[in-house]
Design a protein around this motif. Sequence first.
Motif, PDB file in Angstrom:
ATOM      1  N   SER A 277       9.518 -37.572 -25.982  1.00 41.07           N
ATOM      2  CA  SER A 277       8.949 -39.044 -26.243  1.00 41.07           C
ATOM      3  C   SER A 277       7.386 -37.888 -27.326  1.00 41.07           C
ATOM      4  O   SER A 277       6.758 -38.312 -28.250  1.00 41.07           O
ATOM      5  CB  SER A 277       8.498 -39.669 -25.789  1.00 41.07           C
ATOM      6  OG  SER A 277       6.894 -39.848 -24.630  1.00 41.07           O
TER       7      SER A 277
ATOM      8  N   VAL B  49      13.953 -40.539 -29.142  1.00 40.77           N
ATOM      9  CA  VAL B  49      13.632 -41.284 -28.472  1.00 40.77           C
ATOM     10  C   VAL B  49      14.582 -43.211 -29.105  1.00 40.77           C
ATOM     11  O   VAL B  49      14.908 -43.902 -28.302  1.00 40.77           O
ATOM     12  CB  VAL B  49      12.333 -41.991 -29.433  1.00 40.77           C
ATOM     13  CG1 VAL B  49      11.434 -43.270 -28.700  1.00 40.77           C
ATOM     14  CG2 VAL B  49      11.295 -41.107 -28.157  1.00 40.77           C
TER      15      VAL B  49
ATOM     16  N   ALA C 178      10.299 -40.965 -19.922  1.00 40.42           N
ATOM     17  CA  ALA C 178       9.693 -40.931 -21.519  1.00 40.42           C
ATOM     18  C   ALA C 178       9.410 -39.816 -20.323  1.00 40.42           C
ATOM     19  O   ALA C 178       9.216 -39.892 -19.936  1.00 40.42           O
ATOM     20  CB  ALA C 178       8.688 -41.645 -22.148  1.00 40.42           C
TER      21      ALA C 178
END
Length: 335
Positions: A83, A95, A111
């Motif tokens: 991310s 993402v 993430a």
Amino acid sequence: MIILAFESSCDETSVAVAEIENGVYKIRSNIVASQITMHTLYGGVVPEIASRAHTEAISKLTYEALSEANVIPDDIDFVAVTSNPGLIGALLVGVGYAKAWAYANNKPLVAVNHIKGHTAAAYYSHEGLEAPFFALVASGGHTSMIDVKSPTEYVTVGRTRDDAAGEAFDKVARLLGIGYPGGAIMDKLAYEGNEKAIKLPCPALADSIDFSFSGLKTAVINYVNSEKQRGNEISHADIAASFSAAVVKAIITNLEKAHNIYGYKTLVIAGGVAANSHIRKAAAEFAENHGIRLCIPERSLCGDNAAMIAAQGYHEYLAGNIADSSLNAFSYQVT
């Protein structure tokens, strides 16, 4: 645990399936689609072209990764995705796709910080590696000295103040017209030259454990321009050797200073620049002289890949760092 991971922070689209349990890290698939041929014309990564290429490749690669790993969506325990940091358009592709895949298949989403991912690649190659340890992550976009206090707690204690090490390699290679990306080409060419032929500054800063590669790059530019004006022949091999020696000296100098400060017993060197044979050799000698355990990922895991994201994702998942549908991408580093 079986993890589906995505990496799209720059110019490689990668999807991997990893199986990790009780300290055993196994890659079941790790597919990387390179964009080198697309960006060679420009001598560097063009963000818009990179983003479009990720969009075209990511779905196909996901099916390929699942097939090669011999798993179906129901087998996946969670999804991990880079991310931050990186090219924002490129990150958004990964993402967005990871969020959609996780939602559609009712899987948790994790993430992952790209720099932590590079470091985590060492878990595959070095059995029993555990934090705390010290890490140097050197790549085309990053050069960071990190005090890794736990698998998820990273404290950056040194960094480049301008160009990253890999970026400097690429820019010098472009100046010499020897190809892109320049790191691997410079690595091989350096063996043919004299590392003492050209006097270049050391990029290790005296007042810290930071780096500054911009001045080294500028010194090479000035040398090339000066020699051309004099009508002298320029030895690409001597430049590669001298430049590589300066980078190696800076890295070892700052690792030495960091060792004096932190007294680390385990050192991880990761990122694309960690594939450089001169750096690997010098680091091995440094580690042996100081009684340090050196952990460098195998070369295939030094560049951007999704397996490294799966490895760090595993630790983030165990720590309870689960993302929700509001997850966004960030070009800068978010810890």
